[in-house]
Design an enzyme around this catalytic site. Structure first.
Site, PDB file in Angstrom:
ATOM      1  CE  LYS A 190      32.985  25.891   8.062  1.00 53.03           C
ATOM      2  NZ  LYS A 190      31.858  24.825   7.595  1.00 53.03           N
ATOM      3  CG  ASP A 208      35.202  20.563   6.015  1.00 56.53           C
ATOM      4  OD1 ASP A 208      36.219  19.786   6.288  1.00 56.53           O
ATOM      5  OD2 ASP A 208      34.904  20.606   4.727  1.00 56.53           O
TER       6      ASP A 208
END
Length: 323
Positions: A190, A208
């Site tokens: 991420k 996320d």
């Protein structure tokens, strides 16, 4: 002599009364009892059937016909186009001026808001603007600088580790490859995709909590694992859209499609969403749930882009002077 005839008379009258008065009463009661039970059952069945009929549409409403792969891709890409019209100013909501600042800010953003990070990093980067400077900070000093972002001890360990790695293994520069970034302490896919997409122009999907939640609500995936969500969504959209898609979906998750109470009644893409109805559907009530610029509130960046339509976030109050 008078006693003798009276006894038979009484004896005759009693049976007569029992026969003429009480017997029919028993028969009548016997006839009415079944009728009452039958009526009660009939009414109960009718009421149950009516209630079931009234409830049936509500239960069937969420159910949809199985969606073909082609239909899913078309609907998903239409949602992306709608979000692009809704958020033409979508952008990363972390303040940064270079790849190192973005990397550090993204690590700090775990378990807190981008606004809190943006309020914290000015003091941090004033003291440690480079990997070499940050790696040289005493842990206690770094902890104090990033304390407002929460989990400051774990984050301090990650920042010291990644700063030393950048200094020792990458010449003090943030690498522009995914396989290199994920070797840094505290950096996963991420964080790496955030840095690649916004500092190096390399397309990436940032999964996320907001992105994962909306991807499932939109029916793009059923996965909970971030890497699997990324793979499923990447198969739906062209690579050139990955970075901006991430910004748009995250923007929508923060402003409209909240975790606990999404503002369904104020959502422009509600007709395309299979999860419509999970949140508030009344338009007036839903509008009150909108956040940031859509709700007339400040955004998350202290220095937002020029085309941002909302107010900048307020700076953090300076620390109280020690007495």
């Amino acid at each position: 002599m008078n006693d003798t005839p009276e006894k038979p008379t009484a004896a005759k009258k009693v049976p007569a009364k029992r026969t003429t008065t009480k017997a029919p009463a028993k028969k009548t009661a016997a006839k009415k009892a079944p009728a009452t039970k039958a009526t009660t059952k009939a009414v109960a069945k009718k009421t149950t059937a009516k209630a079931a009929a009234e409830k049936a549409p509500a239960k069937k409403a969420p159910a949809r016909k199985p969606e073909s792969r082609t239909a899913l891709v078309r609907r998903a890409r239409r949602i992306n186009r709608e979000l692009a019209e809704l958020y033409p100013y979508a952008h990363p909501e972390l303040d940064f001026t270079n790849s190192f600042e973005l990397l550090v800010a993204t690590v700090l953003s775990a378990q807190t808001t981008d606004m809190r990070v943006n309020q914290t990093t000015p003091r941090l980067f004033a003291v440690a603007p480079t990997p070499e400077d940050m790696a040289a900070l005493p842990p206690e000093e770094l902890e104090e600088l990033i304390r407002p972002t929460g989990f400051f001890r774990a984050k301090t360990k990650s920042l010291l580790g990644l700063s030393a790695a950048l200094r020792d293994r990458f010449g003090g520069e943030v690498p522009g490859r995914l396989e290199d970034l994920v070797t840094l302490p505290g950096v996963g896919r991420k964080t790496a995709n955030v840095v690649l997409g916004n500092a190096f122009g390399v397309p990436g999907i940032t999964v996320d909590t907001h992105f994962g939640r909306l991807a499932r609500r939109f029916g793009w995936t059923t996965q909970e694992d971030a890497d699997k969500v990324e793979a499923d969504v990447a198969a739906i959209f062209p690579k050139s859209e990955w970075t901006m898609l991430s910004h748009r979906v995250v923007f929508h998750g923060r402003r409209v499609c909240h975790s606990r109470k999404p503002a369904c009644g104020a959502c422009p893409i509600a007709p395309l969403c299979p999860s419509y109805g999970e949140g508030e559907t009344d338009p007036e009530k839903a509008r009150k749930l909108l956040k940031y610029e859509l709700g007339g509130q400040p955004g998350q960046r202290l220095k937002p882009p020029a085309d941002y339509p909302g107010q900048p976030a307020p700076p953090m109050a300076p620390p109280a002077a020690a007495s």
